[in-house]
Enzyme design. Structure first.
Site, PDB file in Angstrom:
ATOM      1  CD  GLN A 238      -5.643  -2.097   7.318  1.00 37.83           C
ATOM      2  OE1 GLN A 238      -5.598  -0.904   7.088  1.00 37.83           O
ATOM      3  NE2 GLN A 238      -5.296  -2.597   8.477  1.00 37.83           N
TER       4      GLN A 238
ATOM      5  CG  ASP B 127       1.409 -10.688   4.319  1.00 37.44           C
ATOM      6  OD1 ASP B 127       0.358 -11.368   4.273  1.00 37.44           O
ATOM      7  OD2 ASP B 127       1.766 -10.072   5.332  1.00 37.44           O
TER       8      ASP B 127
ATOM      9  CG  HIS C  24      -5.825  -1.991   1.694  1.00 36.97           C
ATOM     10  ND1 HIS C  24      -5.069  -1.535   2.738  1.00 36.97           N
ATOM     11  CD2 HIS C  24      -7.017  -1.350   1.789  1.00 36.97           C
ATOM     12  CE1 HIS C  24      -5.773  -0.651   3.441  1.00 36.97           C
ATOM     13  NE2 HIS C  24      -6.955  -0.533   2.896  1.00 36.97           N
TER      14      HIS C  24
ATOM     15  CB  CYS D 244      -2.830  -2.473 -20.862  1.00 36.28           C
ATOM     16  SG  CYS D 244      -4.514  -2.731 -21.397  1.00 36.28           S
TER      17      CYS D 244
ATOM     18  N   GLY E 155      -2.566  -5.774  14.986  1.00 38.89           N
ATOM     19  CA  GLY E 155      -1.433  -5.299  14.184  1.00 38.89           C
ATOM     20  C   GLY E 155      -1.780  -4.309  13.102  1.00 38.89           C
TER      21      GLY E 155
ATOM     22  CD  GLU F  88       1.471   2.505  17.177  1.00 37.73           C
ATOM     23  OE1 GLU F  88       1.966   3.559  17.592  1.00 37.73           O
ATOM     24  OE2 GLU F  88       1.366   2.216  15.971  1.00 37.73           O
TER      25      GLU F  88
HETATM   26  P1  OAD Z   1       0.889   0.129   9.872  1.00 40.74           P
HETATM   27  O1  OAD Z   1       2.348  -0.001   9.648  1.00 40.74           O
HETATM   28  O2  OAD Z   1       0.298   1.452   9.678  1.00 40.74           O
HETATM   29  O3  OAD Z   1       0.548  -0.332  11.357  1.00 40.74           O
HETATM   30  C1  OAD Z   1       1.046  -1.507  11.910  1.00 40.74           C
HETATM   31  C2  OAD Z   1       0.699  -1.529  13.384  1.00 40.74           C
HETATM   32  O4  OAD Z   1       1.086  -2.775  13.910  1.00 40.74           O
HETATM   33  C3  OAD Z   1       1.400  -0.453  14.183  1.00 40.74           C
HETATM   34  O5  OAD Z   1       0.490   0.135  15.074  1.00 40.74           O
HETATM   35  C4  OAD Z   1       2.491  -1.231  14.947  1.00 40.74           C
HETATM   36  O6  OAD Z   1       2.757  -0.688  16.216  1.00 40.74           O
HETATM   37  C5  OAD Z   1       1.828  -2.577  15.092  1.00 40.74           C
HETATM   38  N1  OAD Z   1       2.755  -3.723  15.188  1.00 40.74           N
HETATM   39  C6  OAD Z   1       3.900  -3.965  14.521  1.00 40.74           C
HETATM   40  N2  OAD Z   1       4.419  -5.161  14.850  1.00 40.74           N
HETATM   41  C7  OAD Z   1       3.584  -5.702  15.774  1.00 40.74           C
HETATM   42  C8  OAD Z   1       3.554  -6.927  16.519  1.00 40.74           C
HETATM   43  N3  OAD Z   1       4.481  -7.872  16.380  1.00 40.74           N
HETATM   44  N4  OAD Z   1       2.515  -7.118  17.377  1.00 40.74           N
HETATM   45  C9  OAD Z   1       1.557  -6.184  17.530  1.00 40.74           C
HETATM   46  N5  OAD Z   1       1.520  -5.027  16.854  1.00 40.74           N
HETATM   47  C10 OAD Z   1       2.517  -4.786  15.979  1.00 40.74           C
HETATM   48  O7  OAD Z   1       0.175  -0.970   8.960  1.00 40.74           O
HETATM   49  P2  OAD Z   1      -1.369  -1.085   8.553  1.00 40.74           P
HETATM   50  O8  OAD Z   1      -2.243  -0.580   9.622  1.00 40.74           O
HETATM   51  O9  OAD Z   1      -1.592  -2.457   8.070  1.00 40.74           O
HETATM   52  O10 OAD Z   1      -1.292  -0.277   2.177  1.00 40.74           O
HETATM   53  O11 OAD Z   1      -1.423  -0.101   7.327  1.00 40.74           O
HETATM   54  C11 OAD Z   1      -2.602   0.032   6.585  1.00 40.74           C
HETATM   55  C12 OAD Z   1      -2.327   0.284   5.137  1.00 40.74           C
HETATM   56  O12 OAD Z   1      -1.468   1.407   5.013  1.00 40.74           O
HETATM   57  C13 OAD Z   1      -1.614  -0.853   4.484  1.00 40.74           C
HETATM   58  O13 OAD Z   1      -2.514  -1.784   3.953  1.00 40.74           O
HETATM   59  C14 OAD Z   1      -0.756  -0.173   3.452  1.00 40.74           C
HETATM   60  C15 OAD Z   1      -0.644   1.275   3.888  1.00 40.74           C
HETATM   61  O14 OAD Z   1      -1.140   2.164   2.946  1.00 40.74           O
HETATM   62  C16 OAD Z   1      -0.421  -0.257   1.072  1.00 40.74           C
HETATM   63  O15 OAD Z   1      -0.026   0.794   0.682  1.00 40.74           O
HETATM   64  C17 OAD Z   1      -0.026  -1.520   0.390  1.00 40.74           C
HETATM   65 ZN    ZN Z   2      -5.497  -0.769 -20.387  1.00 42.34          ZN
END
Ligand code: OAD
Ligand code: ZN
Length: 595
Positions: free
Chosen positions: A387, A390, A407, A439, A478, A505
């Site tokens: 997702q 980066d 994404h 655009c 993550g 979590e």
């Molecule tokens: P979230 O921020 O929702 O979740 C990140 C998860 O990783 C959480 O459950 C944290 O507890 C966990 N976490 C953080 N650091 C960690 C570590 N070092 N080791 C293990 N776990 C860790 O992020 P995503 O699930 O990726 O899109 O979010 C999904 C989408 O929501 C993203 O792609 C984003 C957002 O909408 C955009 O808007 C660009």
């Molecule tokens: Zn356009």
């Protein structure tokens, strides 16, 4: 991102006169097109009348349909299987209803419609796969039978009826233990003590209250096999035989019996109960052994922002996460609003300035990213679904053909209004200079191909998911698994695959709890836990060598860097400071200057 955190309490669903499921099934999904303009992509099915219309990014015919018939307010997107309610309005932007009308929702009721399409979309391929599985050669089958865990009392043979009904396979292949799910289901129907009834018919799954009724049911229905709830045995009425479970070595049955004891059922003879910790250890051991024995050859990775926090990039939903910062700063009604397409179209400079803060050029892939590439290069990974935007997967050298950006990414650009592709360099230039790139075709503001709420996921995401029915292990790292349809990947690919969740979590729709078979939750920071995991599966040394050859780095040093960050307070502060500094910068963005 598209469809994050759907609203769960839409009040209009219950009130709406939704299309009957049987009628819904009759819709010719293969030949769908917009009723008004024949458009075939980006269709919405009205869940009131069953007609399809094109989306607001095509000719807006669903919006029109809803305006003409306000009670037709619930619709289902065919491409991404999301459900929207057009009565629920985002209050914050009520002055701009044309853009803001409609809210992404979820409910048990609408999930039934989604299931039907999912089955149609993915069902065919599954059938082919199942057929293939049936064709596994006889020797393998035999081996399976020999490992079978039910044993006839005294004798070592299973009656033909048990074999005919395929109880063995149901046992061995089910994700949720077969009996466990039956029992759970039975209990949820009626809140009485399970001791109250005699057994469960394994053919029709009917609950049979008294022992005497087992005979009756058998005489009337000719169903021969029962699960006897009082002593947890399998009974064949025809052969008058009773089977005890040999549970000595199979974790599934320990889990089952743990469950049975929790609901106060009598246990079979010689049952040794395990504590939850012991069950966890057993499950961990099982996965470790499968790894060592090379049982996994089609791994699917599902990752999110938590994978990159150790590289200094904040995630979205943690306390120091981006969403909270952005919501507070911009006074948004929901944290996701920043990434809504309408927000971008109205004020593209928000996103331009925000993006400029992230200098991704100096950020390095983490141990966890390299961990994924390690298995990719071992040729046992089907796909890596990320997702993240980066680019750290690429920096970890995971090849493009294995990577699916659910994404989107920053490698290409487009105009969200007319969908024209735009040279990403022009957009990047704009971001750096603080000038919006427009655009050339429709003069809309252009953006990188990262998916916003209200935009479809890349087609490749859906295409690749369809190739994943044969995956044997899902490694989730993550991610909060809050975003659909990403979070649903295990469900729509192979729900029977093992799952390992590395996260800070507990996450997911599935409870990765102790009673769940074949899935395990490893709590904590991924970088540390994957190292421990590699040691447990005896691949640490090989990984260390891989790090040297592939990246010319010293694994001990990499781990040392991590350790320093954790142990030495000062350094920990540094890591936090990085995020704090970014928070500060975000706060200082002057939003009004570009209005
Ligand atoms: P979230 O921020 O929702 O979740 C990140 C998860 O990783 C959480 O459950 C944290 O507890 C966990 N976490 C953080 N650091 C960690 C570590 N070092 N080791 C293990 N776990 C860790 O992020 P995503 O699930 O990726 O899109 O979010 C999904 C989408 O929501 C993203 O792609 C984003 C957002 O909408 C955009 O808007 C660009
Ligand atoms: Zn356009």
């Amino acid at each position: 991102m598209f469809a994050v955190s759907p609203k769960t309490n839409c009040p209009h669903i219950e009130k709406s006169n939704l299309l009957d499921l049987k009628e819904f099934k009759k819709i010719p999904f293969e030949e769908l097109k917009c009723k008004k303009c024949d458009e075939k992509d980006e269709l919405w099915i009205c869940l009131i009348c069953g007609e399809s219309f094109c989306s607001r990014y095509k000719n807006k015919h669903f919006v029109e349909h809803n305006e003409e018939n306000p009670e037709h307010c619930i619709c289902l997107g065919v491409l991404d299987l999301s459900v929207w309610c057009y009565e629920c309005i985002n209050e914050k932007n009520s002055e701009d209803k044309s853009n803001e009308k409609g809210s992404y929702i979820t409910s048990n009721i609408t999930n039934q419609y989604i299931k039907i399409i999912e089955n149609l979309k993915f069902g065919e391929e599954k059938k082919i796969e199942e057929k293939k599985n049936e064709e596994i050669n006889d020797s393998e089958k035999k081996e399976k039978d020999e490992n079978f865990i039910i044993k006839l009392d005294n004798k070592n043979e299973i009656c033909s009826h048990v074999k005919e009904e395929n109880i063995i396979n149901k046992f061995n292949n089910s994700h949720d233990t077969y009996f466990k799910s039956i029992i759970k289901r039975q209990l949820s129907n009626e809140n009485k003590s399970p001791n109250f009834f005699g057994g469960i018919c394994l053919i029709c799954e009917e609950k049979i209250h008294y022992y005497d009724d087992l005979d009756k049911h058998y005489n009337v229905q000719k169903h021969k096999l029962y699960f006897n709830l009082l002593d947890s045995t399998l009974v064949c009425m025809e052969c008058k035989s009773q089977y005890y479970f040999d549970i000595i070595d199979d974790i599934k049955y320990r889990i089952l019996f743990q469950y049975l004891s929790e609901i106060n059922l009598n246990l079979p003879k010689n049952t040794k109960l395990l504590t939850k910790e012991e069950i966890y250890d057993e499950k961990y051991k099982k996965i470790i052994n499968n790894f060592k024995n090379k049982k996994f050859s089609k791994i699917l990775f599902m990752v999110g922002a938590g994978l990159s926090t150790s590289a200094g990039i904040p995630d979205f939903r943690s306390n120091t996460g981006l969403f909270k910062q952005l919501q507070d700063k911009y006074n948004l009604s929901s944290p996701e609003e920043f990434f809504f397409l309408p927000t971008f179209l109205k004020n593209p400079m928000y996103f331009y300035e925000f993006t400029k803060l992230f200098d991704l050029s100096k950020v390095e892939a983490t141990i966890s990213h390299k961990f994924m590439n390690f298995f990719v290069k071992k040729n046992i990974v089907k796909y890596v679904f990320t997702q993240n935007i980066d680019g750290l997967e690429k920096k970890a050298k995971i090849p493009d053909e294995k990577l699916i950006y659910a994404h989107g990414n920053f490698y290409n650009g487009h105009c969200p209004k007319c969908h024209k592709s735009i040279d990403i360099n022009k957009i990047n230039e704009g971001i750096q200079k603080g000038e919006i790139c427009y655009c050339p075709k429709c003069n809309g503001p252009c953006k990188p191909n990262v998916v916003f709420y209200g935009e479809n996921l890349p087609l490749r995401f859906f295409q690749k998911i369809q190739e994943c029915h044969d995956i044997d292990l899902v490694i989730i790292m993550g991610t909060s698994l809050k975003v659909q349809p990403f979070a649903n990947i295990p469900e729509v690919t192979n729900p029977n695959a093992f799952k390992i969740v590395f996260n800070m979590e507990k996450v997911g729709n599935y409870e990765y709890d102790i009673l769940e078979d074949d899935s395990i939750f490893i709590k904590g920071k991924t970088d540390q836990n994957v190292i421990k995991f590699l040691k447990d599966i005896d691949l640490y040394d090989e990984f260390s060598e891989f790090i040297k050859e592939e990246y010319n780095e010293d694994l001990n040093k990499l781990i040392g860097k991590e350790k320093e960050l954790i142990n030495v307070n000062k350094n920990q502060e540094n890591e936090d400071n990085k995020v704090e500094k970014l928070t500060e910068e975000i706060k200082n963005l002057d939003l009004n200057k570009n209005k």
